[in-house]
Design an enzyme around this catalytic site. Sequence first.
Site, PDB file in Angstrom:
ATOM      1  N   ARG A  59       0.628  -1.192  -0.009  1.00  0.00           N
ATOM      2  CA  ARG A  59      -0.034  -0.121  -0.014  1.00  0.00           C
ATOM      3  C   ARG A  59       0.788   1.149   0.006  1.00  0.00           C
ATOM      4  NH1 ARG A  59      -2.181   4.082  -0.114  1.00  0.00           N
ATOM      5  NH2 ARG A  59      -4.201   4.994   0.497  1.00  0.00           N
ATOM      6  N   HIS A 119      -3.633  -5.542   8.091  1.00  0.00           N
ATOM      7  CA  HIS A 119      -4.672  -4.713   8.520  1.00  0.00           C
ATOM      8  C   HIS A 119      -4.792  -4.835  10.171  1.00  0.00           C
ATOM      9  CE1 HIS A 119      -9.341  -3.658   7.933  1.00  0.00           C
ATOM     10  NE2 HIS A 119      -8.418  -2.961   6.910  1.00  0.00           N
ATOM     11  N   ASP A 171     -15.268   6.405  12.864  1.00  0.00           N
ATOM     12  CA  ASP A 171     -14.727   5.120  13.517  1.00  0.00           C
ATOM     13  C   ASP A 171     -14.961   4.900  14.689  1.00  0.00           C
ATOM     14  OD1 ASP A 171     -12.970   2.549  13.497  1.00  0.00           O
ATOM     15  OD2 ASP A 171     -12.276   3.207  11.571  1.00  0.00           O
ATOM     16  N   ASP A 207     -16.462   4.926   1.380  1.00  0.00           N
ATOM     17  CA  ASP A 207     -15.073   5.575   0.943  1.00  0.00           C
ATOM     18  C   ASP A 207     -14.844   5.463  -0.409  1.00  0.00           C
ATOM     19  OD1 ASP A 207     -14.876   3.243   2.264  1.00  0.00           O
ATOM     20  OD2 ASP A 207     -12.656   3.268   2.406  1.00  0.00           O
ATOM     21  N   PHE A 208     -15.490   4.329  -0.984  1.00  0.00           N
ATOM     22  CA  PHE A 208     -15.219   4.288  -2.300  1.00  0.00           C
ATOM     23  C   PHE A 208     -16.434   4.952  -3.461  1.00  0.00           C
ATOM     24  CE2 PHE A 208     -13.251   0.349  -0.676  1.00  0.00           C
ATOM     25  CZ  PHE A 208     -11.859   0.483  -1.238  1.00  0.00           C
ATOM     26  N   LEU A 215     -18.106  -0.509  -6.525  1.00  0.00           N
ATOM     27  CA  LEU A 215     -18.003  -1.000  -5.185  1.00  0.00           C
ATOM     28  C   LEU A 215     -19.463  -0.817  -4.051  1.00  0.00           C
ATOM     29  CD1 LEU A 215     -14.059  -1.387  -4.339  1.00  0.00           C
ATOM     30  CD2 LEU A 215     -15.859  -3.029  -5.426  1.00  0.00           C
ATOM     31  N   LEU A 242     -22.414  -2.729  -5.130  1.00  0.00           N
ATOM     32  CA  LEU A 242     -22.102  -4.043  -4.923  1.00  0.00           C
ATOM     33  C   LEU A 242     -22.642  -4.333  -3.563  1.00  0.00           C
ATOM     34  CD1 LEU A 242     -19.017  -5.362  -6.862  1.00  0.00           C
ATOM     35  CD2 LEU A 242     -21.198  -6.239  -7.176  1.00  0.00           C
ATOM     36  N   HIS A 298     -16.688   4.163   8.772  1.00  0.00           N
ATOM     37  CA  HIS A 298     -15.903   2.968   8.577  1.00  0.00           C
ATOM     38  C   HIS A 298     -15.838   2.103   9.828  1.00  0.00           C
ATOM     39  CE1 HIS A 298     -11.504   1.466   8.415  1.00  0.00           C
ATOM     40  NE2 HIS A 298     -11.866   1.371   7.041  1.00  0.00           N
ATOM     41  N   LYS A 345     -16.540  -0.858  12.553  1.00  0.00           N
ATOM     42  CA  LYS A 345     -16.496  -2.369  12.734  1.00  0.00           C
ATOM     43  C   LYS A 345     -16.279  -2.657  14.115  1.00  0.00           C
ATOM     44  CE  LYS A 345     -13.134  -0.720   9.446  1.00  0.00           C
ATOM     45  NZ  LYS A 345     -12.233  -1.838   8.892  1.00  0.00           N
ATOM     46  N   ARG A 369     -12.951 -11.238   2.671  1.00  0.00           N
ATOM     47  CA  ARG A 369     -11.582 -10.777   2.729  1.00  0.00           C
ATOM     48  C   ARG A 369     -10.786 -10.900   4.005  1.00  0.00           C
ATOM     49  NH1 ARG A 369      -8.068  -7.987  -0.950  1.00  0.00           N
ATOM     50  NH2 ARG A 369      -6.356  -7.067   0.075  1.00  0.00           N
ATOM     51  N   GLU A 400      -5.360  -9.557  10.345  1.00  0.00           N
ATOM     52  CA  GLU A 400      -6.302  -8.785  11.316  1.00  0.00           C
ATOM     53  C   GLU A 400      -6.052  -8.899  12.941  1.00  0.00           C
ATOM     54  OE1 GLU A 400      -8.448  -7.006   9.926  1.00  0.00           O
ATOM     55  OE2 GLU A 400      -8.987  -7.641   7.926  1.00  0.00           O
ATOM     56  N   LEU A 459     -13.335  -8.856  -2.146  1.00  0.00           N
ATOM     57  CA  LEU A 459     -13.482  -7.331  -1.560  1.00  0.00           C
ATOM     58  C   LEU A 459     -13.588  -6.924  -0.024  1.00  0.00           C
ATOM     59  CD1 LEU A 459     -16.280  -6.609  -4.269  1.00  0.00           C
ATOM     60  CD2 LEU A 459     -13.875  -5.810  -4.549  1.00  0.00           C
TER      61      LEU A 459
END
Length: 447
Positions: A87, A133, A164, A301-302, A316, A319, A353, A355, A374, A381, A447
């Site tokens: 990245r 991640h 977040d 964010d996409f 995305l 989807l 964002h 989780k 993913r 993670e 994804l």
Amino acid sequence: MPSLFKRSLLPKLRSFPLSADAFSILPSAAEFRRCLLEQIAGARHRITLVALYLQQDEAGQEILDALHAAKAARPELEIVVVVDWLRAQRGLIGAGKQPGNAAWYQAQTAAHPTHVPIYGVPVQTRELFGVLHLKGFIVDDCVIYSGASLNNVYLHKLDKYRFDRYHLLHNKQLADTMQRFVQQDLIETRAVHRLDLPTLPTTRSLRSAIGDLRSHLKKASYDTSTGTVGHFGLSVSPLLGVGKNNPLSRVICELIATSQQQLTICTPYFNLPLPVTREINRALERGVRIDIVVGDKTANDFYIPPSEPFKVIAALPYLYELSLRRFAKSHQRMIDNGLLNLHLWREGDNTYHLKGMWVDDRYTLLTGNNLNPRAFRLDLENGLLIDDPRRELLEPRRKELDAIFADTQRINNFKDLETLADYPPAVAKFLRRVSRVRIERLLYRIL
């Protein structure tokens, strides 16, 4: 514990005792930025920042400047920054050819007399198949845990923010074990190299070392040997996971399976792994009330507004919405009777964002895991499981959830969500093509 978990992990988890006054929740991205900078400035012994990326922008520069200032003030301070290797060496998606953040890191190291090493961790040889991640910023004996990376929107440096979760845990045992993993299981391996120095090795030349690292990480875990099993007070257990059937993924499924009254799940990209969907279905059947909070597609964010030129990445959010619509349709009966509540988060032009999970009044999971295929198979993670059997954190827990739900709207019917016919023509055309060539299933897995 349900009998289907023949090798249950939850009862065997070692944990570190935690006092209620050593745990706090920050309310916003702006407060997160303020706190992080304050902690860096006040550090006495160590600073370890772990994130997917440290971006070259105003907020990224502010963080890096703060690290160099802290090092200048206390030369004995141990500072390490860890980001994803791949990245860091590419530009932003859809922004054309760019040198990536690594070039900026190198320029910053050359420009400062102080020493702030930035390491890149290659979880895979291609970013598509796995990234670092991990989450967690360690400052002395404090762990600041958030799913956020380090840039303008995650830190609300300018006009927009990415919402977040932000938690502070003052616990030396937890900080020590997380620091030990970063040092011994990442930095000291052959695959990991500094990104802030010139003449980087190529990813191709590291293929063997990367393979060894991934094999090692599949067996690795946080060292909790100083922790206890069966502690009956407030405690925290650090969890790690990469690859199929990893401990973090297993604990996530077990937590859903243990729920008896109420379960809340947050995920920014609705694409649940099959094991998670199965446990949600079982929980609904035994009468558990479940709230799932996801971002509206415009809070993804996409997301790219239809007025801008179409890029593949812009498909995305649509989807994810299609996936959510299918889920809502198949669970409409549970939505109607109030057992299942799907909530869309949207607040201005900001993005979502979040989780994590809240299980009954006992467990809270802090994690960067997106609860998608993913996260369950490809990315490295981690997570922190807070066990609160005496209900000591009910009030801060309630405040955090209230703040999350404040900008949400409940989906009353699957028809409330748009379909292909409602999407911008370029998006609909691309998604129809994807469906025709039958690669949609593959996309959902990566994804």
